[in-house]
Design an enzyme around this catalytic site. Structure first.
Site, PDB file in Angstrom:
ATOM      1  CE1 TYR A 152      -4.058  -1.648   0.014  1.00  0.00           C
ATOM      2  CE2 TYR A 152      -3.500  -2.574   2.141  1.00  0.00           C
ATOM      3  CZ  TYR A 152      -4.324  -2.515   1.043  1.00  0.00           C
ATOM      4  OH  TYR A 152      -5.428  -3.322   0.971  1.00  0.00           O
ATOM      5  CG  HIS A 319      -9.623  -4.471  -2.051  1.00  0.00           C
ATOM      6  ND1 HIS A 319      -8.357  -3.979  -2.182  1.00  0.00           N
ATOM      7  CD2 HIS A 319      -9.734  -4.806  -0.731  1.00  0.00           C
ATOM      8  CE1 HIS A 319      -7.742  -3.994  -1.008  1.00  0.00           C
ATOM      9  NE2 HIS A 319      -8.549  -4.504  -0.114  1.00  0.00           N
ATOM     10  NE  ARG A 354     -15.767 -16.941  -2.850  1.00  0.00           N
ATOM     11  CZ  ARG A 354     -14.862 -15.961  -2.966  1.00  0.00           C
ATOM     12  NH1 ARG A 354     -13.796 -16.126  -3.729  1.00  0.00           N
ATOM     13  NH2 ARG A 354     -15.017 -14.827  -2.314  1.00  0.00           N
TER      14      ARG A 354
HETATM   15  C1  FNR Z   1      -8.483  -8.133   1.454  1.00  0.00           C
HETATM   16  N1  FNR Z   1      -7.829  -7.686   0.319  1.00  0.00           N
HETATM   17  C2  FNR Z   1      -6.605  -7.054   0.460  1.00  0.00           C
HETATM   18  N2  FNR Z   1      -5.939  -6.648  -0.648  1.00  0.00           N
HETATM   19  C3  FNR Z   1      -4.725  -6.086  -0.550  1.00  0.00           C
HETATM   20  O1  FNR Z   1      -4.149  -5.712  -1.555  1.00  0.00           O
HETATM   21  N3  FNR Z   1      -4.144  -5.935   0.683  1.00  0.00           N
HETATM   22  C4  FNR Z   1      -4.754  -6.325   1.832  1.00  0.00           C
HETATM   23  O2  FNR Z   1      -4.204  -6.186   2.919  1.00  0.00           O
HETATM   24  C5  FNR Z   1      -6.049  -6.869   1.726  1.00  0.00           C
HETATM   25  N4  FNR Z   1      -6.742  -7.227   2.842  1.00  0.00           N
HETATM   26  C6  FNR Z   1      -7.938  -7.867   2.721  1.00  0.00           C
HETATM   27  C7  FNR Z   1      -8.601  -8.294   3.867  1.00  0.00           C
HETATM   28  C8  FNR Z   1      -9.772  -9.018   3.757  1.00  0.00           C
HETATM   29  C9  FNR Z   1     -10.448  -9.501   4.997  1.00  0.00           C
HETATM   30  C10 FNR Z   1     -10.291  -9.336   2.471  1.00  0.00           C
HETATM   31  C11 FNR Z   1     -11.526 -10.172   2.318  1.00  0.00           C
HETATM   32  C12 FNR Z   1      -9.656  -8.877   1.355  1.00  0.00           C
HETATM   33  C13 FNR Z   1      -8.341  -7.977  -1.025  1.00  0.00           C
HETATM   34  C14 FNR Z   1      -7.778  -9.315  -1.525  1.00  0.00           C
HETATM   35  O3  FNR Z   1      -6.419  -9.215  -1.810  1.00  0.00           O
HETATM   36  C15 FNR Z   1      -8.475  -9.782  -2.805  1.00  0.00           C
HETATM   37  O4  FNR Z   1      -8.443  -8.793  -3.788  1.00  0.00           O
HETATM   38  C16 FNR Z   1      -9.911 -10.243  -2.579  1.00  0.00           C
HETATM   39  O5  FNR Z   1     -10.074 -10.849  -1.322  1.00  0.00           O
HETATM   40  C17 FNR Z   1     -10.296 -11.221  -3.666  1.00  0.00           C
HETATM   41  O6  FNR Z   1     -11.637 -11.514  -3.607  1.00  0.00           O
HETATM   42  P1  FNR Z   1     -12.237 -12.827  -2.910  1.00  0.00           P
HETATM   43  O7  FNR Z   1     -11.468 -14.021  -3.391  1.00  0.00           O
HETATM   44  O8  FNR Z   1     -12.115 -12.611  -1.437  1.00  0.00           O
HETATM   45  O9  FNR Z   1     -13.639 -12.788  -3.399  1.00  0.00           O
END
Ligand code: FNR
Length: 424
Positions: A152, A319, A354
């Site tokens: 980030y 995300h 999924r």
């Molecule tokens: C995330 N995601 C995320 N992305 C990222 O770049 N850095 C992060 O720290 C996080 N943290 C995070 C926490 C939680 C609880 C979730 C559910 C998601 C987004 C993650 O990398 C990803 O893009 C999505 O989770 C993909 O979608 P699905 O597989 O959860 O539907």
């Protein structure tokens, strides 16, 4: 690292003959319900929730229904190979784990358990910038297994440079820069719970373990950053105790220290930079030799811009529907992005994957690999490292069988003509 779906099926069925059921549900969509019963309500809301009324989460799923597979017959699929190469790493399957922050909410071993599970299978793990454990601790568990670091873009470029250096030293093969979360989305489930885990000092281990962040903690905070001034209550005291417990060294060592509080305050003031623009990608290029992959691309014009700025890869992602409510499903945008990119850099996809069939469809339309997020977090919640291993193994087996039963023996045979667009 090889992987065979047949062995996976046999293992499950023969355990069943001895009266044992799989330790986590095989249906990735059922996992969520099982995890809901196990994890605290606030943690579950944080993981399962999306932006607004959750329309994007739904759009991610329905997007995969817009194409269907047309299986082909009599093609000798007795020997299959699902492996792919990505940035010099050989992957057993076109699958990575998306970076998911604050895993300590669902399991005390958090990212360490994830590192053990992914490396036991050779599946690349993308270390989250919001991880609960420092990347070095995970890397130490992983041998030669592939890993990336997700960044980030902080307000401090010194911190960004330090994280990049640590990622290189931790053996990462690529940097994924997440572009879609320069501001936190309107997440109504978290707002209803009035809960953000970072304020308890959770999910900031990459920061507290960083020498530049430690230095920044002693500098004055940005006066324009939002100031949190909660009223002193019993609940607040409990939160402060949590911060002390979560800070390196643990509760007793930090009992009299103000650094845990300082860390949370500094984190909230510098974690992201909403002013970031394309030109600033040059800074990353100057500070790392690793391939840079942009995570969060949805528009073909942004894909073109990424190429113009010399980026090495893209992750088509929203995300997991956590940022913009009513955003387009990632799979919907894949064909247009693949067209623009025209094979110049690898394109990956996440958000809503999924099943093995979703993976197949993404590969057929040109993705090099997919990533999953929530399903493995649920596997972790239910059964620790073993739960993650199950989730990933099941998905890889499902993909391999879909590939074989559709008449393909390798990734390169999964072409667009294995699919038909559904006409409504
Ligand atoms: C995330 N995601 C995320 N992305 C990222 O770049 N850095 C992060 O720290 C996080 N943290 C995070 C926490 C939680 C609880 C979730 C559910 C998601 C987004 C993650 O990398 C990803 O893009 C999505 O989770 C993909 O979608 P699905 O597989 O959860 O539907």
């Amino acid at each position: 690292m090889s992987f065979y779906a047949g062995e996976r099926q046999q293992k499950i069925y023969s355990s069943g003959a001895s009266g044992k059921r799989p330790i986590v549900p095989v249906d990735l969509t059922q996992l969520e319900e099982a995890a809901r019963k196990k994890v605290p309500a606030k943690a579950f809301a944080y993981i399962a929730g999306g932006a607004g009324i959750g329309q994007t989460i739904q759009n991610n799923r329905t997007a995969f229904q817009s194409y269907e597979i047309i299986p082909r017959m009599l093609r000798d699929v007795s020997v299959r190979n699902t492996s792919v190469e990505l940035f010099g790493d050989k992957l057993p399957s076109p699958l990575l784990t998306s970076p998911v922050g604050v895993l300590e909410m669902v399991h005390p071993r958090a990212d360490i358990a994830l590192a053990e599970a992914t490396s036991s299978l050779g599946v690349p793990m993308i270390f989250s910038n919001q991880a609960s454990r420092p990347m070095e601790d995970c890397a130490a568990k992983m041998g030669d297994s592939p890993r990336w670091f997700q960044l980030y873009w902080s307000k401090s470029n010194d911190l960004v440079a330090s994280l990049l250096k640590r990622a290189e030293a931790s053996g990462c093969s690529a940097i994924a820069v997440t572009l879609d979360t320069t501001i936190l989305g309107w997440r109504i489930r978290d707002l209803d719970q009035a809960y953000l885990p970072f304020l308890e000092g959770k999910g900031i281990a990459q920061y507290t373990s960083d020498p530049v962040f430690q230095r920044l903690m002693d500098e004055p905070d940005d006066p324009n950053a939002p100031q949190l001034k909660p009223k002193v209550t019993l609940h607040l005291l409990k939160t402060v105790m949590q911060m002390k417990k979560n800070y390196p060294g643990g509760f007793w060592k930090n009992l009299r220290s103000d650094r845990p509080l300082k860390a949370v305050r500094k984190f909230t003031s510098i974690y992201s930079r909403p002013s970031i623009k394309w030109e600033e990608l040059k800074f990353l290029r100057e500070h790392t030799k690793l391939p840079i992959v942009l995570k969060g691309i949805l528009h073909p014009d942004d894909a073109q811009k990424a190429l113009d700025y010399g980026m090495d890869g893209l992750i088509v992602s929203n995300h997991g529907g956590r940022q913009v409510d009513g955003a387009v499903g990632t799979f919907t945008m894949l064909p247009e992005i693949i067209k623009v990119v025209d094979d110049r850099v690898p394109v990956l996809l996440d958000s809503g994957v999924r099943s093995g069939s979703d993976m197949f469809k993404a590969i057929a339309l040109g993705a090099k690999a997919v990533c999953i997020g929530r399903p493995y977090a649920y596997g972790l919640a239910l059964a620790g490292a073993a739960g993650v291993t199950e989730v990933l193994s099941n998905l890889m087996a499902d993909f391999e069988l879909n590939m074989a039963l559709s008449g393909c023996t390798s990734i390169k045979e999964i072409t667009p003509d294995t699919l038909r667009k559904v006409r409504y």
